[in-house]
Write a protein that holds these residues in place. Structure first.
Motif, PDB file in Angstrom:
ATOM      1  N   THR A 259      88.240  55.970  -6.289  1.00 29.44           N
ATOM      2  CA  THR A 259      87.278  55.504  -7.285  1.00 29.44           C
ATOM      3  C   THR A 259      87.938  55.471  -8.659  1.00 29.44           C
ATOM      4  O   THR A 259      88.511  56.462  -9.116  1.00 29.44           O
ATOM      5  CB  THR A 259      86.056  56.437  -7.329  1.00 29.44           C
ATOM      6  N   SER A 261      86.177  54.076 -11.479  1.00 30.30           N
ATOM      7  CA  SER A 261      85.181  54.001 -12.553  1.00 30.30           C
ATOM      8  C   SER A 261      83.941  54.815 -12.209  1.00 30.30           C
ATOM      9  O   SER A 261      83.485  54.798 -11.054  1.00 30.30           O
ATOM     10  CB  SER A 261      84.774  52.537 -12.785  1.00 30.30           C
ATOM     11  N   THR A 264      81.021  52.959 -10.545  1.00 29.03           N
ATOM     12  CA  THR A 264      81.187  52.466  -9.180  1.00 29.03           C
ATOM     13  C   THR A 264      80.118  53.050  -8.266  1.00 29.03           C
ATOM     14  O   THR A 264      79.958  54.269  -8.200  1.00 29.03           O
ATOM     15  CB  THR A 264      82.583  52.827  -8.658  1.00 29.03           C
ATOM     16  N   SER A 337      80.088  47.484  -9.041  1.00 22.75           N
ATOM     17  CA  SER A 337      80.753  48.123 -10.177  1.00 22.75           C
ATOM     18  C   SER A 337      80.837  47.132 -11.334  1.00 22.75           C
ATOM     19  O   SER A 337      80.798  45.907 -11.119  1.00 22.75           O
ATOM     20  CB  SER A 337      82.161  48.609  -9.798  1.00 22.75           C
ATOM     21  N   GLN A 339      82.416  46.752 -15.725  1.00 18.11           N
ATOM     22  CA  GLN A 339      83.164  47.300 -16.852  1.00 18.11           C
ATOM     23  C   GLN A 339      82.802  46.511 -18.115  1.00 18.11           C
ATOM     24  O   GLN A 339      83.062  45.311 -18.198  1.00 18.11           O
ATOM     25  CB  GLN A 339      84.666  47.197 -16.605  1.00 18.11           C
ATOM     26  N   ASP A 503      87.064  48.094  -8.202  1.00 13.51           N
ATOM     27  CA  ASP A 503      86.656  48.624  -9.500  1.00 13.51           C
ATOM     28  C   ASP A 503      87.852  48.840 -10.430  1.00 13.51           C
ATOM     29  O   ASP A 503      87.684  49.154 -11.604  1.00 13.51           O
ATOM     30  CB  ASP A 503      85.834  49.910  -9.345  1.00 13.51           C
ATOM     31  N   ARG A 527      81.950  42.202 -13.729  1.00 12.27           N
ATOM     32  CA  ARG A 527      81.263  42.796 -12.586  1.00 12.27           C
ATOM     33  C   ARG A 527      82.012  42.418 -11.304  1.00 12.27           C
ATOM     34  O   ARG A 527      82.742  41.427 -11.268  1.00 12.27           O
ATOM     35  CB  ARG A 527      79.828  42.276 -12.491  1.00 12.27           C
TER      36      ARG A 527
END
Length: 970
Positions: A259, A261, A264, A337, A339, A503, A527
């Protein structure tokens, strides 16, 4: 009853008798079975030319020439009949010294083809050479073709006696200043002679008891529930050892998952190595047939069938994120996820757009680009005499693969050994260990018997990951002077059926949208969603081409909107000292203005010429685009190498600088020579020991343009330790015997870790603020395009790239990466796509560029800004060259004929449709704004109101993250 035939062919001057199956054998299979494995089989469909041989004076593609169609006593010339390592032909020498050898898989076919050409014409023009390779379908995915043409021209000069062989060879500098020079790759000799053994060659030479595995792909649906697998009939077929299904897997049947982020939503790995209860995409594997021969396995595969139930299929991001879409994976939603990027006015950017004198907006799509390496995927697995399960494969990150294979099989990592075969390139997909784990699983399921798994091109196209498609909505605002005020974007990445690295991928658009411009205010969201198409995986430029597809289009659209030349608009807005990137940190370097100054006169000249030569039938235009990429994998990155003084006085360099064709061997040689320069070493003094986990330390992945940078750091550290051990009090150096007598260690291992550089800061999950890598590369692209207005076909007829990758270690290797990466850009812009799983199954169907699709007017200018964070001043290379070049081509199409292509690739029918619209007086408008999962502004407000804690905040506190001095070009 199988009926065989005895035949005789005159091969390379000698009569060779053999026994063949006239119904099944091809000329290629017979030649290879005779041990002449320099004839490579790539596509297996007569498209790539790697299998080229000369049959009775004519170049033929031997993989599709049935042996029953070859006359007995015919004369055949293969690469082995042209020259050998101790007796090279001028063509082979020319290929080595012109930088025409990269991965090398296609090289024997090109040399054989060129040999036939020069027997007919010893004084060809460059265009005649290109026409020859076009006619004989010789495809190279690595070089961009220019260096291959250079090599043939050089060889022709020698064969005409216009120059000596030595005149076309790279000369070693007498002063031993090797760094930056075009030294020949150590592996080039074996490759030009056809004696480099790639995966299929190794399989052919494995012991007699080796089992052969062929995968079972039902190819019935993109999404289905498996109700039953019927394998009984297949198991009764001749030679079948076992049909392996998910039930036979002793471990979790998953590759690893990490993982990146806190935003996520995926909780674990969704990627089964062998399908269990569901099919998630068209190419999923439900079983493997394992038999005593590949032919027996292939026959039995046809007898495996499944009962299945259709499930809802979501083939694109836009389908998968609709509110009524069902979950593809039960443990998380399809959109899993995201950002954000927030800078300056951030959430108040809408007010800036309302007040701005100029705004543009659009929606853009980049395609599911297939890697299309010429060599397919082939893996061998066996238990070694050291008690280790050994996997030979096209590894890109050997030690990570060990972890993935251990995760899939349930074996402890210390019981697994990974060795990289000589590799016919992967361009990024080799980071995924799914097929490597398949071979391990089969070996364990078949009573630990040795196994060779070979995957055809069509099977691999359906199975493998691709560049994740992107859907982007973007906006740009400028003031009256043409200075950028603000930018907004909403970017959705289609990561296909499986999640690994998804992610991480979304951090790239969050860093490279509008790179390297000064954007004082921005609000962006990237995304990622799962769909039922091929999963997203690494591909050179990883995540940045998707960003540039949006931002570089908007830059051109804004220039047109305000009536400013696209070059001048960019020049006004490039970042200069004091400006920060969209992640709120200074740019690592500021070479942008100088690079544009270098391009300006060329741009003006080409623009003027294009205008003069443009006609109503063939319109010409010029387009530019800024690109660049990060160097290293950031805060987690490490590189470990070792140096050892050997009894013969040479020094061994141990590493896992995996050579995918980019030159891991020559890179290791150049950095080692530079690190050990005080010893006065020469290339012959260095022994490279690479890419075997049992004997080589973990140097990290061949990805993120990181190996040269990180290896430079680590080898400098190891060299200092070794030289300190060798150094006497008088400043001279001990030899091997003196070291042994004095009990001084002979081998030194050093590890460099990026976290030692406290200027690094991972992207904040709420704002995107961060400074995750220690260096960047920069590339300014310019393309000249001709558009046929009758058909809409666009052809790139000229290309220029100004780059800054720091101090260059080997200029021939960097040139090769540049030409190759830029040729992929041209293909990405115009032809390359894997969307239609029945149409895009072959290299030709998926749009691989041929030599006539890539311009011979191909120009590189290296601008050097020494990097102050690297001992040799180097940065990285490769990915900047495949970042934004496709948009130079797309922008050139618009400049040529007024048609803006919003969705890649720019097929002729799309351009023709645009021309027809313009002819009718209609305006070409962007596609309707994409729905990417929720309202953009509402989602950004939700993120703002629901902050997440950085997963790595405690490890890398921000108060130590702003201490570097950016480089300014005077």
């Amino acid at each position: 009853m199988m009926r065989l035939k005895k035949m005789i062919l005159n091969i390379n001057g000698a009569d060779r008798m053999f026994i063949c199956d006239p119904e099944r054998d091809t000329l290629a299979s017979v030649i290879r079975r005779l041990g002449l494995t320099g004839t490579k089989v790539g596509c297996g469909e007569g498209v790539c030319g790697s299998c080229s041989v000369i049959l009775d004076g004519r170049v033929v593609r031997s993989c599709v020439r049935k042996i029953s169609d070859v006359d007995e006593y015919s004369h055949v010339t293969t690469i082995e009949g042209i020259g050998a390592p101790n007796y090279l032909h001028p063509i082979q020498v020319a290929f080595m010294h012109a930088g025409a050898v990269q991965c090398g898989f296609c090289t024997p076919g090109f040399i054989v083809s060129a040999y036939a050409l020069l027997r007919q014409n010893l004084d060809p023009t460059r265009e005649e050479i290109r026409d020859w390779f076009q006619k004989h379908r010789n495809i190279c995915r690595c070089t961009g073709y220019k260096q291959i043409v250079d090599a043939v021209m050089n060889a022709a000069k020698v064969m005409r006696n216009d120059c000596a062989l030595e005149d076309i060879m790279v000369k070693l500098p007498e002063d031993k200043e090797y760094y930056g020079k075009p030294l020949v790759r150590p592996a080039a000799l074996a490759k030009v002679c056809g004696v480099a053994d790639y995966g299929d060659d190794i399989e052919l030479k494995m012991p007699e008891n080796t089992l052969h595995a062929v995968l079972v792909q039902p190819k019935v649906a993109f999404h289905a529930r498996i109700k039953a697998i019927h394998k009984e009939e297949a198991e009764r077929m001749p030679g079948v050892y076992k049909v392996v299904t998910a039930e036979d897997v002793k471990g979790p049947n998953r590759v690893g998952f990490f993982t990146f982020s806190p935003r996520t939503l995926a909780t674990g790995q969704t990627h089964p190595i062998i399908a269990e209860d569901k099919i998630y995409n068209y190419g999923d594997v439900v079983a493997f047939v394992v038999a005593d021969t590949k032919a027996h396995a292939q026959d039995a595969v046809k007898k495996v069938t499944i009962d299945w139930e259709q499930l809802p299929e979501y083939k694109t991001y836009l389908e998968a994120v609709m509110p009524d879409a069902e979950r593809i994976h039960e443990d998380h939603p399809n959109l899993w996820s995201e950002q954000p990027t927030v800078k300056g006015a951030g959430h108040d950017t809408p007010s800036l757009f309302k007040e701005a004198p100029y705004t543009v907006e659009g929606s853009f799509y980049s395609s599911r680009e297939p890697h299309m390496n010429i060599e397919g995927d082939t893996i061998q697995a066996y238990w070694g005499d050291d008690g280790l399960l050994t996997i030979h494969c096209k590894a890109m990150m050997i030690y990570t693969h060990i972890g993935d294979i251990a995760e899939a099989t349930g074996l402890p990592e210390e019981k697994i050994r990974v060795i990289q075969n000589p590799t016919g390139s992967t361009f990024g997909w080799g980071v995924s260990a799914a097929t490597f784990a398949m071979a391990a699983i089969i070996c364990l399921a078949c009573d630990d018997m040795p196994v060779a798994l070979s995957i055809t091109h069509q099977e691999f196209m359906a199975l493998s990951g691709k560049r994740a498609p992107s859907f982007s909505n973007g906006k740009l605002a400028c003031d009256n002077d043409g200075k950028i005020l603000a930018a907004e974007w909403d970017c959705g990445l289609d990561h296909g059926s499986y999640n690994e690295f998804g992610d991480d991928l979304i951090t790239r658009p969050a860093r490279f949208m509008f790179f390297p411009y000064n954007v004082p205010n921005c609000l962006g969201l990237t995304r990622v969603a799962c769909t039922n198409h091929n999963y997203g995986t690494s591909y050179r430029g990883y995540g940045s081409p998707q960003a540039y597809t949006c931002s570089e289009a908007l830059m051109d659209m804004m220039a047109k909107r305000i009536g400013m030349d696209p070059f001048e608009f960019r020049y006004k807005n490039i970042a200069r000292p004091g400006d920060t990137n969209i992640n709120q940190y200074p740019f690592r370097e500021y070479p942008m203005e100088k690079m544009m100054d270098i391009l300006r006169p060329i741009y003006e000249e080409v623009k003027e010429r294009a205008a003069k030569e443009s006609t109503p039938e063939k319109k010409r235009g010029v387009g530019i685009a800024w690109g660049g990429y990060n160097v290293t994998e950031g805060i987690f990155d490490q590189c470990t190498v070792a140096l050892e003084l050997l009894p013969d006085g040479r020094i061994a360099k141990y590493d896992t600088w995996q050579d995918q064709g980019q030159g891991g061997d020559i890179g290791a040689l150049m950095t080692t020579l530079e690190a050990l320069k005080p010893l006065g070493v020469t290339p012959d003094d260095i022994k490279l020991v690479q890419n075997d986990s049992k004997i080589c330390p973990d140097s990290g992945a061949t990805a993120s343009s990181r190996q040269h940078y990180m290896n430079s750091k680590a080898v400098a550290m190891a060299a200092e330790q070794l030289m300190n051990g060798m150094r006497k009090e008088d400043g001279s150096y001990r030899n091997y015997d003196e070291m042994v007598v004095e009990g001084i260690p002979l081998k030194y291992e050093a590890q460099y870790q990026n976290p030692e550089d406290r200027t690094l800061k991972y992207l904040d999950p709420n704002t995107g603020k961060g400074n995750p890598v220690p260096a960047y590369t920069y590339a300014l692209h310019m393309a000249e395009v001709e558009v046929d207005t009758k058909t809409g076909k666009a052809t790139c007829i000229g290309y220029w790239c100004i780059d800054d990758v720091g101090v260059i270690g080997n200029v021939a290797a960097v040139d090769g990466q540049a030409y190759g990466g830029l040729s992929h850009c041209i293909g990405f812009a115009l032809t390359e796509n894997y969307d239609d799983v029945k149409k895009h199954t072959s290299l030709a169907g998926a749009g691989v560029p041929t030599i006539k699709d890539i311009p011979d007017n191909f120009n590189l200018i290296h601008h050097c800004t020494p990097r102050n964070t690297n001992p040799f001043g180097s940065s990285g290379a490769s990915e900047a060259f495949q970042s934004a070049g496709h948009m130079a081509v797309i922008n050139a199409i618009d400049n040529a004929c007024g048609v803006r292509i919003f969705d890649l690739p720019a097929y002729p029918e799309k351009i023709k449709a645009g021309l027809d619209k313009l002819a009718r007086g209609e305006e070409i408008l962007p596609p309707k704004k994409y729905f990417l999962g929720s309202d953009f502004y509402e989602e950004m407000e939700y993120i703002k109101d629901n902050p997440k804690t950085d997963l790595f905040e405690d490890m890398f506190p921000e108060d130590k993250a702003e201490t570097y001095e950016p480089i300014v070009v005077e």
